[in-house]
Scaffold this motif. Structure first.
Motif, PDB file in Angstrom:
ATOM      1  N   GLN A 178      27.373  10.820  46.266  1.00  8.72           N
ATOM      2  CA  GLN A 178      27.768  10.769  47.678  1.00  8.72           C
ATOM      3  C   GLN A 178      29.146  10.120  47.762  1.00  8.72           C
ATOM      4  O   GLN A 178      29.366   9.064  47.177  1.00  8.72           O
TER       5      GLN A 178
ATOM      6  N   SER B 250      21.240   9.870  54.510  1.00  9.60           N
ATOM      7  CA  SER B 250      20.187   9.970  53.499  1.00  9.60           C
ATOM      8  C   SER B 250      18.872  10.447  54.110  1.00  9.60           C
ATOM      9  O   SER B 250      18.144  11.245  53.503  1.00  9.60           O
TER      10      SER B 250
ATOM     11  N   TYR C   2      19.151  12.918  45.092  1.00 10.21           N
ATOM     12  CA  TYR C   2      20.571  12.601  45.301  1.00 10.21           C
ATOM     13  C   TYR C   2      21.271  12.531  43.952  1.00 10.21           C
ATOM     14  O   TYR C   2      20.821  11.839  43.047  1.00 10.21           O
TER      15      TYR C   2
ATOM     16  N   ALA D 236      28.088  15.151  49.777  1.00  9.34           N
ATOM     17  CA  ALA D 236      27.032  14.770  48.843  1.00  9.34           C
ATOM     18  C   ALA D 236      26.705  15.947  47.939  1.00  9.34           C
ATOM     19  O   ALA D 236      26.863  17.107  48.328  1.00  9.34           O
TER      20      ALA D 236
ATOM     21  N   GLY E   4      22.731   5.429  55.664  1.00 11.18           N
ATOM     22  CA  GLY E   4      21.301   5.646  55.463  1.00 11.18           C
ATOM     23  C   GLY E   4      20.740   6.742  56.353  1.00 11.18           C
ATOM     24  O   GLY E   4      19.766   7.413  55.992  1.00 11.18           O
TER      25      GLY E   4
ATOM     26  N   THR F 197      28.751  15.708  54.947  1.00  6.25           N
ATOM     27  CA  THR F 197      27.993  14.670  55.638  1.00  6.25           C
ATOM     28  C   THR F 197      28.898  13.998  56.661  1.00  6.25           C
ATOM     29  O   THR F 197      30.060  13.704  56.387  1.00  6.25           O
TER      30      THR F 197
ATOM     31  N   VAL G  70      23.389  17.233  45.731  1.00  9.46           N
ATOM     32  CA  VAL G  70      21.965  16.998  45.538  1.00  9.46           C
ATOM     33  C   VAL G  70      21.349  18.061  44.639  1.00  9.46           C
ATOM     34  O   VAL G  70      21.876  19.160  44.514  1.00  9.46           O
TER      35      VAL G  70
ATOM     36  N   THR H 148      14.086  16.379  47.307  1.00 11.51           N
ATOM     37  CA  THR H 148      15.511  16.412  46.993  1.00 11.51           C
ATOM     38  C   THR H 148      15.893  15.173  46.198  1.00 11.51           C
ATOM     39  O   THR H 148      15.422  14.074  46.486  1.00 11.51           O
TER      40      THR H 148
ATOM     41  N   ILE I  64      19.041  14.206  54.558  1.00 11.73           N
ATOM     42  CA  ILE I  64      18.935  14.890  53.260  1.00 11.73           C
ATOM     43  C   ILE I  64      17.508  14.824  52.720  1.00 11.73           C
ATOM     44  O   ILE I  64      16.956  15.830  52.272  1.00 11.73           O
ATOM     45  N   GLY I  65      16.889  13.664  52.780  1.00 16.95           N
ATOM     46  CA  GLY I  65      15.560  13.483  52.200  1.00 16.95           C
ATOM     47  C   GLY I  65      14.411  14.013  53.023  1.00 16.95           C
ATOM     48  O   GLY I  65      13.334  14.272  52.500  1.00 16.95           O
TER      49      GLY I  65
END
Length: 147
Positions: free
Chosen positions: A89, A72, A86, A137, A69, A123, A139, A84, A75-76
């Motif tokens: 992953q 995540s 997903y 990942a 998480g 990642t 995206v 973004t 990324i977010g």
């Protein structure tokens, strides 16, 4: 303890191979308890020290997906950031994360398909500089054309 790089959005037009962002967070007992509540994963290896002492870990560990998480979150919130989506992953869990460990989750741009707005990201999560999670990942990055 939370060490973040700036949050926001880096649109695909501004992404470059090798860009990296990270978040650093101490995983607490409360984090593990809240994750167990939200996910409904109450495996005693996460919540019961007496039980966990008799496992290969020799004590309680955080949920692997709690560590994931943090990837995540990078990324977010940072790379590419807000907006973004997903798409996929892959994760490989290499080592345990224990209550009190400080996890550094890192995301690095590896490939960019500007025409499809797809970005491949390396990642990784580390504790004391040692990998505990590795993966990649894919995206869909935000674009200035769709603001």
């Amino acid at each position: 303890m939370l060490d973040n790089m700036p949050r926001g959005t880096i649109c695909i037009e501004d992404l470059e191979i090798g860009m990296m962002r990270h978040v650093t967070k101490e995983v607490t007992d409360r984090d593990i308890e809240l994750f167990a509540e939200v996910s409904t994963d109450r495996n005693p290896v996460h919540l019961d020290e007496a039980y966990a002492q008799d496992t290969i870990f020799g004590g309680r560990i955080a949920h692997g997906m709690l560590t994931a998480g943090l990837i995540s979150a990078v990324i977010g919130e940072q790379l590419p950031g807000h907006g973004t989506i997903y798409m996929g992953q892959n994760l490989k869990f290499i080592g345990p994360v224990r209550p009190g460990d400080v996890v550094r989750a890192e995301v690095t741009v590896m490939d960019i398909d500007y025409s499809k707005r797809r970005v491949t990201l390396k990642t990784e999560a580390l504790v004391d500089g040692k990998p505990v999670l590795k993966g990649d990942a894919t995206v869909l990055a935000p674009s200035k054309k769709f603001d």
